[in-house]
Design a protein around this motif. Sequence first.
Motif, PDB file in Angstrom:
ATOM      1  N   UNK A 299       0.463  -1.211  -0.438  1.00  0.00           N
ATOM      2  CA  UNK A 299      -0.246   0.133  -0.502  1.00  0.00           C
ATOM      3  C   UNK A 299       0.886   1.551  -0.057  1.00  0.00           C
ATOM      4  N   UNK A 300       1.742   0.817   0.464  1.00  0.00           N
ATOM      5  CA  UNK A 300       2.787   2.558   1.048  1.00  0.00           C
ATOM      6  C   UNK A 300       3.406   2.367  -0.602  1.00  0.00           C
ATOM      7  N   UNK A 301       3.796   1.375  -0.957  1.00  0.00           N
ATOM      8  CA  UNK A 301       3.801   1.498  -2.120  1.00  0.00           C
ATOM      9  C   UNK A 301       3.398   2.670  -3.389  1.00  0.00           C
ATOM     10  N   UNK A 302       2.519   2.481  -2.747  1.00  0.00           N
ATOM     11  CA  UNK A 302       1.348   2.633  -4.602  1.00  0.00           C
ATOM     12  C   UNK A 302       1.032   4.136  -4.409  1.00  0.00           C
ATOM     13  N   UNK A 303       1.249   4.478  -3.302  1.00  0.00           N
ATOM     14  CA  UNK A 303       0.938   6.076  -2.099  1.00  0.00           C
ATOM     15  C   UNK A 303       2.114   6.639  -2.957  1.00  0.00           C
ATOM     16  N   UNK A 304       3.760   6.000  -2.798  1.00  0.00           N
ATOM     17  CA  UNK A 304       5.073   7.072  -3.047  1.00  0.00           C
ATOM     18  C   UNK A 304       4.509   8.032  -3.660  1.00  0.00           C
ATOM     19  N   UNK A 305       4.850   7.657  -4.501  1.00  0.00           N
ATOM     20  CA  UNK A 305       4.468   8.330  -5.988  1.00  0.00           C
ATOM     21  C   UNK A 305       3.717   9.900  -6.220  1.00  0.00           C
ATOM     22  N   UNK A 306       2.495   9.872  -4.831  1.00  0.00           N
ATOM     23  CA  UNK A 306       1.691  10.581  -5.011  1.00  0.00           C
ATOM     24  C   UNK A 306       2.175  11.622  -3.752  1.00  0.00           C
ATOM     25  N   UNK A 307       3.115  11.184  -2.847  1.00  0.00           N
ATOM     26  CA  UNK A 307       2.880  11.558  -1.636  1.00  0.00           C
ATOM     27  C   UNK A 307       4.076  13.365  -2.071  1.00  0.00           C
ATOM     28  N   UNK A 308       3.107  14.228  -1.182  1.00  0.00           N
ATOM     29  CA  UNK A 308       4.041  15.718  -1.251  1.00  0.00           C
ATOM     30  C   UNK A 308       4.082  16.708   0.062  1.00  0.00           C
ATOM     31  N   UNK A 309       4.843  17.045   0.219  1.00  0.00           N
ATOM     32  CA  UNK A 309       5.052  17.610   1.583  1.00  0.00           C
ATOM     33  C   UNK A 309       4.132  18.556   2.406  1.00  0.00           C
ATOM     34  N   UNK A 310       3.846  19.168   2.946  1.00  0.00           N
ATOM     35  CA  UNK A 310       3.008  19.671   3.753  1.00  0.00           C
ATOM     36  C   UNK A 310       3.352  21.406   3.369  1.00  0.00           C
ATOM     37  N   UNK A 311       1.864  22.119   3.429  1.00  0.00           N
ATOM     38  CA  UNK A 311       1.466  22.951   2.932  1.00  0.00           C
ATOM     39  C   UNK A 311       2.508  24.453   4.169  1.00  0.00           C
ATOM     40  N   UNK A 312       3.013  25.519   3.594  1.00  0.00           N
ATOM     41  CA  UNK A 312       2.705  26.781   5.014  1.00  0.00           C
ATOM     42  C   UNK A 312       1.692  27.188   4.572  1.00  0.00           C
ATOM     43  N   UNK A 313       0.610  27.626   5.083  1.00  0.00           N
ATOM     44  CA  UNK A 313      -0.583  27.761   4.941  1.00  0.00           C
ATOM     45  C   UNK A 313      -0.450  28.830   6.350  1.00  0.00           C
ATOM     46  N   UNK A 314      -1.266  29.927   6.221  1.00  0.00           N
ATOM     47  CA  UNK A 314      -2.131  31.075   7.215  1.00  0.00           C
ATOM     48  C   UNK A 314      -0.272  31.660   7.917  1.00  0.00           C
TER      49      UNK A 314
END
Length: 207
Positions: free
Chosen positions: A192-207
Amino acid sequence: MGIGDPYVTLPAFKEYINVKPGTISLDQTAQMAIEAASQEVEKITNRQFNKAEVATARLYRPERCGEAVLVDDFYTTTGLLVEINTSGTTWVTVPPSDYELEPENGIVDGQPGWPFWGIRRISGLRYPVHHWDGRKSTVRVTAKWGWESIPGPVRQACLIMASEAFNMKDAPFGVAGMDMWGPVRVRDNRVALSKLARYTRDKLLVG
């Protein structure tokens, strides 16, 4: 599916775990597993893969150089509005001719269908950056957030994780068995983690 909805349906999940049609005794447990797995997908990837049908506004903090701003995924330019705030009170519209969307053409590694998540100024223009005086959110983006369609690997990962969450009732201390690396815990599925790997991004700076 709208923002916040699970990534797989109950009938699809029951078919995946080979539950006989018409069996409803464990539907509530199965639905809870689906929802938990969907939330875990979002936590791992820092993404929301469903889509909003109506454009709404969100605030963002540009990169320190002011050349670009990273935003949540949005799947269409219909209803897109980019605004900047240089005074702390007034929002000014940025014309489409002054920025480019990334990834270009919604293509990543030759694969189409990706949403946009970057808005880069062009021709030497910059977003206002006011980190020094506390006015952090200098960019406001109105868009239809999410993905046009949920990627197949994301659905598959959700099915795998939901199946393991569903089976936790039969897994003592959350351990589902042993493999060559030792105890297999239901929240550490490598497939499952390997399937999600390419779709993972860093958290955004908001606020």
